[in-house]
Structures are given as structure tokens and as C-alpha cells.
Design a protein around this motif. Sequence first.
Motif, mmCIF file in Angstrom:
data_model
loop_
_atom_site.group_PDB
_atom_site.id
_atom_site.type_symbol
_atom_site.label_atom_id
_atom_site.label_comp_id
_atom_site.label_asym_id
_atom_site.label_seq_id
_atom_site.Cartn_x
_atom_site.Cartn_y
_atom_site.Cartn_z
ATOM 1 N N THR A 113 0.897 -1.175 -0.190
ATOM 2 C CA THR A 113 -0.068 0.181 0.015
ATOM 3 C C THR A 113 0.766 1.493 0.104
ATOM 4 O OG1 THR A 113 -1.282 -1.225 1.543
ATOM 5 C CG2 THR A 113 -2.133 0.837 0.971
ATOM 6 N N SER A 154 1.160 4.114 -2.949
ATOM 7 C CA SER A 154 0.673 5.584 -2.480
ATOM 8 C C SER A 154 1.679 6.362 -3.010
ATOM 9 C CB SER A 154 0.287 5.582 -1.029
ATOM 10 O OG SER A 154 0.362 6.861 -0.639
ATOM 11 N N ALA A 201 1.147 6.715 -6.504
ATOM 12 C CA ALA A 201 0.070 7.880 -6.829
ATOM 13 C C ALA A 201 0.629 9.266 -6.753
ATOM 14 C CB ALA A 201 -1.126 7.299 -5.630
ATOM 15 N N ASP A 202 1.445 9.552 -5.668
ATOM 16 C CA ASP A 202 1.741 10.768 -5.367
ATOM 17 C C ASP A 202 2.383 11.134 -6.807
ATOM 18 O OD1 ASP A 202 0.767 11.210 -3.164
ATOM 19 O OD2 ASP A 202 2.655 10.708 -2.005
ATOM 20 N N SER A 256 -4.489 7.185 -10.382
ATOM 21 C CA SER A 256 -3.906 7.457 -9.074
ATOM 22 C C SER A 256 -4.871 7.295 -7.810
ATOM 23 C CB SER A 256 -3.783 9.071 -9.119
ATOM 24 O OG SER A 256 -4.428 9.818 -7.813
ATOM 25 N N ARG A 281 -4.443 4.546 -4.582
ATOM 26 C CA ARG A 281 -4.687 4.731 -3.376
ATOM 27 C C ARG A 281 -5.684 3.902 -2.509
ATOM 28 N NH1 ARG A 281 -3.564 10.098 -5.032
ATOM 29 N NH2 ARG A 281 -1.709 10.969 -3.898
#
Lengths: 306, 450
Positions: free
Chosen positions: A106, A110, A113-114, A203, A207
Motif C-alpha cells: 500500500t 501510494s 500515486a503521489d 492515482s 490509493r
Amino acid sequence: MSTRITQSMVSRNVLSDLQDVSNRLSQTQEKLSSGREITKPSDNPFGTSKALSLSNSLEATQQYERTVSDATAWTNLTETTLGSVSDAAQRARELLVQAGNDTNGTTSRSAIADEIDQLIDSIKGDANVKYGGQYIFSGANTTQAPYVVGGSPANDAYQGDTNGVFRTIGPGVSVQVNTIGSSVLGSGVPGDGGLISVLRGISQHLRSGTTADADTLRTTDLSSLDSAMDNLTSARAVNGATSNRLSSASDRLSQIEQSTTSLLSDTQDADMAKTMIDFSMQQTVYQSALRAGANIVQASLLDFLS
Amino acid sequence: MPAISTFFGLETTLRGLMAQQGALDVTSHNIANANTIGYSRQQAVFTSSDPLQVTDGARLSTLASMGTGVDIQSYSRVRDQFLDAQYRGQNMVLGQQSTTSDSLNQIEAALQEPSSSGLSAQLAKFWSAWSNVAQDATSNAGRQSLVDQANTVVETLHSLDSQLTDAANQASAEYTSLTQPGGDIDQSLQQIASLNKAIQTAVSSGDHPNDLMDKRDQLLDKLSELGQVSVTDLGDGSIQVNFGDAATPVVSGATVTWPQTLNNAGPPPTTSGGKLQALNDIFKTGGTVDSLRADLNGVASALATSVNAIHNTGGPTGVDFFSVGAAGTEAASISVNVNYATVVASSATGTGDIAAQIANLRGGTADANYSTFVTRIGSMAQDATRKESTAQALVNSVDSSRQSNSGVSMDEEMTNMVKFQRAYQASARAMSTMDELLDILINRTGKVGL
């Protein structure tokens, strides 16, 4: 009866001949100093009208050339920007493929995704590029930036319009030089298949961490991204075609300019070699006329009477 | 044998001396006036004096006519009035053509074509300014430079129109100053009338006022440049002068009738001709300047109409780009109706389509009308210049004939001088011979054996 020649006749004739020659001399001199065959309309009325129309078409051609060069700069900037957007999309695809791998936890998803959010901002920033104060991806609404950089998905919406920006590159010939931002990057609305909304979806999926979303990343998102990138490529192809068209127009215009310039010069410019020869001939004539005049006017019976 | 005076021979030689001296005086008068404009050479006309009728004292019948020498009958002026009439006719044409050509050259110079500052170049820049606005329809800089360029075009049109009006005004002022009481024509006519009077007086007392007649002819030459001059001899030395299409003779003897109305209309011979006709043709209603101004109005009107027609289609209200005044004043009244903010460049925001359409008007009616206008002035000026040089050549040729007839030839005068001088010397020698004869008769005769 033979003509009676009087002194005043001789001096009058000499004077009027001298004036005639010096008139022609001054006309030739004017041609030489101005370099023009036609210095006023009455020198050659029809030549003048031809010269006027030729210089008008010369000015038109030069204006088209300026327009073409401006349009070329516009398409070049479009190409550079789309190239940079393309690089960002490529990077996003690499990240997507990497994130699709379930070994990523995860936290790392994340982080990915950032980075994708950052890429979205960078793409929007690229799309906000200006040429000469005009936003080139906003359609005809060139004073409005096409995207708002930064912030939430709510700020993804396309701000411009979908009108073309046209440039006239010849009499009755115009080309669309702009690439509409919304047709390349999407309107920013989720589900429109545009690059920005696809990336924004990726994205979010990264998340959320659900299995279903992870599956989506591998399937739908990847294919959506590929299709958005295809779209980008085809936009670059269209822009490239426009650029080629402009470049051939530029070649054609400079040929036209060259031939118009030489026609104009033939019409209104003096043939220097010929004018110089005319000038020296007239000068010789003038000098002989002066010398002859001086001799003729002087002599009379008076000179020989004691 | 009849009696003849002992001193008869002295009288004969004296007449000879006086006649030759008179001829020498004429020669020197001719030489002195060799360069006087309008002077005609003069000649002393010799004639043998009346012979002495030698009679037989008893029967009173004539035995012989005996020559008594020479007399100067008159001093004549060598002048051909037919050449004068030809000269005046050609001079009238020259006056007309040179005035027309001067005026057209002035108008032509005002055009400044072909050059980068003429209206043609300004229009080309104007279309380019529209094209620039089309490329960046929202840029104030582009719009401002368009409005500036439009103003330059408008000012150029105004200035061309006012230069044309100036040409007409100048022609009109010159016409008035020539024809008004106390003007050039009036003064010439007054002088002709007073010369008429002086000549008439001289002629009635049997004189030959050659130099006064030269002056009168010169005034007529000068007058012929301004209009058609026809001269009628009144028989007493004075003349009657008809000028142009004036109803009454302008000079008749010592009477001057001026100013009179000149119609300056219609083909010859009803025209005034000459400079007056040329001036009138320039400034009269429907004349050269009027027709050129109509052409220029056509340029302004085509420009305004074509630009406005497209400009009106855009924007919320449809604003005219150019505003023009009443028909016939377009070139003088055209003005730019918008500022940089109200220029309509696009039908929708930022597309610049209207500006692009207007830029496409390049080479349209406005440009074509202007090009026709310039070509027309050029052709007119060329034609006038050509006619002027033809007229000048004809005047020169007639004047040469006149000079050939009336001018003073130094060679001839010198020959005459030698001739008369020798004749004078010979007459003097004859007188000395008479003197010697008389010396013998008076001093030596009858002295016998002294």
C-alpha cells in the motif's frame, strides 16, 4: 530664297538645343541617383500600375511569409510540448506497470500515486504553455489557460474552447495551427478517456488499495492509458503534418517573393549599365553642343573688319 | 544751251552724303537693338530724287531729265504679319499645354508614386496590419497598430484630396489675377490702346513709328500665350484686337473693353484657348480636378464599403470600421470609426476570422481603383508633357522663321555699314571734285597776265 540666318536665331537655337540636351541629362541623372526607371507615374503610366500591383503582391507575399513563420513557431512549440507530455505519459505507464505488480504494498502504491499526481500537474503545466502571450492549447480562447495546475481532481476541467485557430498562408488558403487541449488531454471529466482523467483514475485506484481496483489497474487502466497515448501520438502526427505543410508553403512563398522582386525590379529599377552609357553619351553630346555653341555664337564679320 | 546752276553738283553730292549717313544711322540702330526682344530690323528705303527738267529757254520744251541724286523715301520695318499670326496661334497652344502640364506635374508629385510612402504602400501595410490582428486577435498591441495604420491611410487620402483642391484653387486664383481689372491682361490691353493712339497720331503726320509698332506686336505676342488673339488693321495705323471668345473687341483704337466674360467652353474656335482655357479646365466644375477627386472618392468609398461590409458582420452590434461623409466627399471625410478596443476581429472569441477576411481584401477594389487613379494621372501628365514639347517645337520653328525675316544679322549690318561708309566716302570725294572745279572757275578764271 535661302533662309536668312540671324544672330538671335543662332543663339536661340543653340540655347534651346542646349536646354534639350541638359533636360535629358538631368532625367538620366535622376534615374542614376534614384536607381529607378520610373520616378513618377508619367515616366511610364502602365509600368507604374504594374509596379504598384507587383509591390502590393510582394507585400502580401512577405506578410504570408511572416504568418507562416509565426504558424511554424506555433506548431513547433506544440510539438515540443506534446513531446514532453508524451514523456510524462510514458513515465506514468512505467509506473502503472510497476504498480500493477501485487508485490508492491500500500505504501509504495501510494508513493506511486503521489508521483502520478505530480505527473498530472506537470502535464497540465506543459499544456499551459504560451506562444507570444497566447495559450496554444485553449482553442480560440487564447487568453484563458487551458488547465488549472495543482489541487484536487475537481480542478482538472478543461477551461478553453474547441474552436480552431487559423492562419492565412496564401490567398484563400488557411490552415488550423492549434491543437485543442481537450481533444488531446481530455476535458478532465472522469470517464472521458482523456489522458488527465485516466491518470487521475489510476492515482485513485492506486490509493484505494482494494483488490478490484488493483485488477482495474492491470486491465482497464492500462488499456485506457494506452488509448490516451495513441490519441496523443495521432495529435502529434496531425501537428507534424501541419508543420510540413507550413514548411512547403514557406518554400513556395520565398520562391514567389524572389520572382516578384525580380519582376518588380525589372519594371521600376533602372538598368544601371544602360543608364550609365546613356549618361556618358548625353554628357559628350552636351559638351560638344557647348563647344559648338561657343564657336558659332562668337563668329561674325565684325571679327574680320579692321 | 539751257542754264544749269553752277552749284548743282554740290547739291547732288550733299543729298548723297545725307542719305548714306541716314542709312548708317539705321544700321547703327539695328546693331544697337540686335538683342532687343521683339525688335524688327529696319531699312532705309532709297529712291532717286526727282529729276531736274532741263528745258530750252526759248521753246520751253524738255530737252532732258537730269538726275539730282538720292533721297531716303522712308524707314521701313521688315515684318511679316502672317508669321506673326502663326506665331500667336502656336504660342496660344503652348500656353495651354504648358499650364496643363505644370499643373498635372504638381498633382503627380503629390501622389509620391511609386514609392514606399504613397497611398499604395500605405494600403498594403493596412492589409498586413489586419493580417497581424488575425494572428493574435486579442492583442491590444496589434489592434493599436492596425488603428494607427488605418489613420495613416485616412490622412493620406485627406492630404491627396486637399492637394487636388489646392491645385484647383491655385488655378482659380491665377485665372482671377490674370483677368481682373488691373491684372496682366488689363495692363497689356491699356498699353496696346495707348500705343494705338500714339501710332495713329504719328501715321497721320506721315511718320513711320516702327519702334512703337514693335512694342505693340510684342504685347500681342504676350497676350497670345493667355488666349486666342486676332488682330484687324483699322487702316489708320491702329488695330482692333479680339481676345478669346469675348463678345466685344477688347481693344479698338484707343478704347479698351475689359473685363469681359469668357466662356472657355466648347471646341475651337469658340474657346478662349491658351493659358486661361487651361486654368479654367483645371478648376471648373466637372474639370480635371473635379474628375480626379471623383476618382479619389471612388478609392475612399471602395475602401470604406468593402472593409465595413465584413467588419459589420462581427461583434454584438455591427460597428463600421470607417465612417464616410456624403457622396462626393468620401476622400475628404473618411475617418476611422473605432479604437483599438472596439475593432471587431472575430465573430467568436479570439478566432480572428473577421480580421483574416478583411486582410483578404488586399488587391481588391480599393487597390484597383487607386491603381487606375494613379495610371490616369500618369497618362494625363505624360500626354500634356508630350503636347507641350510638340507645341514648344512648333513655336520655336515659327519664331525661327520670324527671326529669319525680322531679326538683325550682324554680318548683314556690317556689310551695309561698309557699303554705306564707302558710298559716303565716294560722295565726299565727288564734292571735293566739285570744289576743285569751282576753285578753278572762281579763283583762276579771268586772271590774265598777272
